[in-house]
Design a protein around this motif. Structure first.
Motif, PDB file in Angstrom:
ATOM      1  N   ASN A  65       0.983  -1.114   0.282  1.00 14.85           N
ATOM      2  CA  ASN A  65      -0.056  -0.049   0.043  1.00 14.85           C
ATOM      3  C   ASN A  65       1.051   1.212  -0.052  1.00 14.85           C
ATOM      4  N   CYS A  66       2.286   1.205  -0.397  1.00 15.06           N
ATOM      5  CA  CYS A  66       2.858   2.279  -0.366  1.00 15.06           C
ATOM      6  C   CYS A  66       4.120   2.292  -1.284  1.00 15.06           C
ATOM      7  N   GLU A  67       4.951   3.278  -1.254  1.00 16.43           N
ATOM      8  CA  GLU A  67       6.004   3.344  -2.061  1.00 16.43           C
ATOM      9  C   GLU A  67       7.266   3.515  -1.305  1.00 16.43           C
ATOM     10  N   ILE A  68       8.131   2.591  -1.335  1.00 17.04           N
ATOM     11  CA  ILE A  68       9.544   3.181  -0.701  1.00 17.04           C
ATOM     12  C   ILE A  68      10.543   3.811  -1.439  1.00 17.04           C
ATOM     13  N   PRO A  69      10.935   5.029  -0.893  1.00 13.14           N
ATOM     14  CA  PRO A  69      11.666   6.017  -1.616  1.00 13.14           C
ATOM     15  C   PRO A  69      12.966   5.311  -2.336  1.00 13.14           C
ATOM     16  N   ARG A  70      13.385   5.579  -3.435  1.00 11.65           N
ATOM     17  CA  ARG A  70      14.432   5.014  -4.193  1.00 11.65           C
ATOM     18  C   ARG A  70      15.515   5.221  -3.357  1.00 11.65           C
ATOM     19  N   PHE A  71      16.537   4.082  -3.430  1.00  7.50           N
ATOM     20  CA  PHE A  71      17.801   4.378  -2.889  1.00  7.50           C
ATOM     21  C   PHE A  71      18.719   5.544  -3.385  1.00  7.50           C
ATOM     22  N   SER A  72      19.350   6.464  -2.421  1.00  7.77           N
ATOM     23  CA  SER A  72      20.118   7.230  -2.851  1.00  7.77           C
ATOM     24  C   SER A  72      21.255   7.295  -1.965  1.00  7.77           C
ATOM     25  N   ALA A  73      22.559   6.836  -2.707  1.00  6.58           N
ATOM     26  CA  ALA A  73      23.754   6.819  -1.894  1.00  6.58           C
ATOM     27  C   ALA A  73      24.175   8.019  -1.343  1.00  6.58           C
ATOM     28  N   ARG A  74      24.153   8.914  -1.938  1.00 12.75           N
ATOM     29  CA  ARG A  74      24.576  10.268  -1.513  1.00 12.75           C
ATOM     30  C   ARG A  74      23.644  10.809  -0.301  1.00 12.75           C
ATOM     31  N   GLU A  75      22.512  10.596  -0.354  1.00  9.84           N
ATOM     32  CA  GLU A  75      21.503  11.013   0.726  1.00  9.84           C
ATOM     33  C   GLU A  75      21.681  10.253   1.856  1.00  9.84           C
ATOM     34  N   ILE A  76      21.981   8.987   1.690  1.00  7.69           N
ATOM     35  CA  ILE A  76      22.216   8.100   2.763  1.00  7.69           C
ATOM     36  C   ILE A  76      23.522   8.443   3.555  1.00  7.69           C
ATOM     37  N   LEU A  77      24.610   8.631   2.763  1.00  2.75           N
ATOM     38  CA  LEU A  77      25.840   9.141   3.342  1.00  2.75           C
ATOM     39  C   LEU A  77      25.900  10.234   4.063  1.00  2.75           C
ATOM     40  N   GLU A  78      25.011  11.393   3.625  1.00  2.00           N
ATOM     41  CA  GLU A  78      24.805  12.623   4.321  1.00  2.00           C
ATOM     42  C   GLU A  78      24.034  12.404   5.697  1.00  2.00           C
ATOM     43  N   LYS A  79      23.097  11.538   5.684  1.00  2.00           N
ATOM     44  CA  LYS A  79      22.198  11.071   6.890  1.00  2.00           C
ATOM     45  C   LYS A  79      23.122  10.305   7.806  1.00  2.00           C
ATOM     46  N   LEU A  80      24.073   9.545   7.419  1.00  2.00           N
ATOM     47  CA  LEU A  80      25.127   8.863   8.322  1.00  2.00           C
ATOM     48  C   LEU A  80      26.332   9.741   8.804  1.00  2.00           C
ATOM     49  N   ARG A  81      26.414  10.916   8.161  1.00  2.00           N
ATOM     50  CA  ARG A  81      27.772  11.595   8.200  1.00  2.00           C
ATOM     51  C   ARG A  81      27.875  11.873   9.775  1.00  2.00           C
ATOM     52  N   GLY A  82      29.182  11.275  10.258  1.00  2.00           N
ATOM     53  CA  GLY A  82      29.681  11.579  11.729  1.00  2.00           C
ATOM     54  C   GLY A  82      29.127  10.493  12.647  1.00  2.00           C
ATOM     55  N   LYS A  83      28.236   9.598  11.937  1.00  2.00           N
ATOM     56  CA  LYS A  83      27.655   8.623  12.613  1.00  2.00           C
ATOM     57  C   LYS A  83      28.230   7.313  12.737  1.00  2.00           C
ATOM     58  N   ARG A  84      28.187   6.443  13.666  1.00  2.00           N
ATOM     59  CA  ARG A  84      28.815   4.976  13.756  1.00  2.00           C
ATOM     60  C   ARG A  84      27.676   4.026  13.422  1.00  2.00           C
ATOM     61  N   VAL A  85      27.868   2.903  12.540  1.00  2.00           N
ATOM     62  CA  VAL A  85      26.888   2.009  12.311  1.00  2.00           C
ATOM     63  C   VAL A  85      27.428   0.713  12.481  1.00  2.00           C
ATOM     64  N   VAL A  86      27.032  -0.010  13.274  1.00  2.00           N
ATOM     65  CA  VAL A  86      27.455  -1.363  13.804  1.00  2.00           C
ATOM     66  C   VAL A  86      26.750  -2.341  13.454  1.00  2.00           C
ATOM     67  N   PHE A  87      27.332  -3.385  12.718  1.00  2.00           N
ATOM     68  CA  PHE A  87      26.383  -4.734  12.249  1.00  2.00           C
ATOM     69  C   PHE A  87      27.022  -5.781  13.146  1.00  2.00           C
ATOM     70  N   ALA A  88      26.315  -6.339  13.929  1.00  2.00           N
ATOM     71  CA  ALA A  88      26.650  -7.614  14.814  1.00  2.00           C
ATOM     72  C   ALA A  88      25.878  -8.639  14.611  1.00  2.00           C
ATOM     73  N   GLY A  89      26.457  -9.891  14.355  1.00  2.00           N
ATOM     74  CA  GLY A  89      25.701 -11.200  13.973  1.00  2.00           C
ATOM     75  C   GLY A  89      26.701 -12.039  13.309  1.00  2.00           C
ATOM     76  N   ASP A  90      25.768 -12.963  12.403  1.00  2.00           N
ATOM     77  CA  ASP A  90      26.558 -13.817  11.615  1.00  2.00           C
ATOM     78  C   ASP A  90      26.988 -13.589  10.186  1.00  2.00           C
ATOM     79  N   SER A  91      27.180 -14.436   9.434  1.00  2.00           N
ATOM     80  CA  SER A  91      27.548 -14.223   8.131  1.00  2.00           C
ATOM     81  C   SER A  91      26.474 -13.475   7.432  1.00  2.00           C
ATOM     82  N   LEU A  92      25.269 -13.753   7.629  1.00  2.00           N
ATOM     83  CA  LEU A  92      24.230 -12.931   7.043  1.00  2.00           C
ATOM     84  C   LEU A  92      24.248 -11.575   7.185  1.00  2.00           C
ATOM     85  N   SER A  93      24.603 -11.181   8.621  1.00  2.00           N
ATOM     86  CA  SER A  93      24.974  -9.552   8.658  1.00  2.00           C
ATOM     87  C   SER A  93      26.178  -9.227   8.096  1.00  2.00           C
TER      88      SER A  93
END
Length: 181
Positions: A65-93
């Motif tokens: 029932n909705c649209e997901i906005p198209r992926f934009s690498a530059r937009e995501i990079l701007e939102k993540l600027r100065g942030k730390r993202v951690v993936f914790a898990g197994d080989s799938l992660s």
């Protein structure tokens, strides 16, 4: 079931259940070529490992029932600027992390500027993520040790200052992975 708010281009917000929908063909995909991304594990590079068809790369998820906005690498990079993202898990992660890095690299002009913070090659870090425990009384003899899922081991200290933590362990809790007691 979780409900997520998705912004529409008009800046209005609507309720969107991203778990109900279907895969639809989309010619804009794939976002990256694994053969050209230094972070993609060679074992997961289907094309380089001989898969001849490309059709499997041309699909995207469409919520009902909705649209997901198209992926934009530059937009995501701007939102993540100065942030730390951690993936914790197994080989799938691990493969999700590799894929995200490869997708984000398309938004970077100088690909050489993407590197591990300490200046060395990004490597896997093997940890259990939980605390070893003693065998409970009356356990079957085949049980040699247990893991305390309610207490994380010392590696969890590395997650504390993350802005976003993507944690995955679901694959290990399916009925085929567990034994009957």
């Amino acid at each position: 079931m979780d409900i997520y708010e998705i912004s529409k281009p008009s800046n209005s917000i609507e309720q969107c259940n991203v778990f109900e929908g279907k895969w639809i063909p989309d010619e804009i995909y794939p976002w990256y070529n694994a053969s050209q991304c230094p972070f993609a594990g060679s074992g997961f590079n289907c094309m380089a490992n001989g898969r001849g068809d490309r059709g499997y790369t041309k699909w995207r998820w469409k919520p009902r029932n909705c649209e997901i906005p198209r992926f934009s690498a530059r937009e995501i990079l701007e939102k993540l600027r100065g942030k730390r993202v951690v993936f914790a898990g197994d080989s799938l992660s691990r493969t999700q992390w590799e894929s995200l890095i490869c997708m984000l690299m398309i938004g970077v002009d100088d690909k050489r500027s993407v590197y591990e913070v300490n200046g060395k090659k990004i490597t896997k870090q093997k940890t259990f993520g939980c605390t070893p425990g003693s065998v409970p009384r009356r356990s079957p003899k085949r049980v040699k040790s247990t893991l305390r899922l309610d207490q994380l081991d010392d590696i969890s200290r590395e997650w504390i200052d993350s802005d976003d933590l993507i944690f995955n362990s679901g694959h290990w809790w399916t009925p085929t992975k567990l034994f009957e007691m």
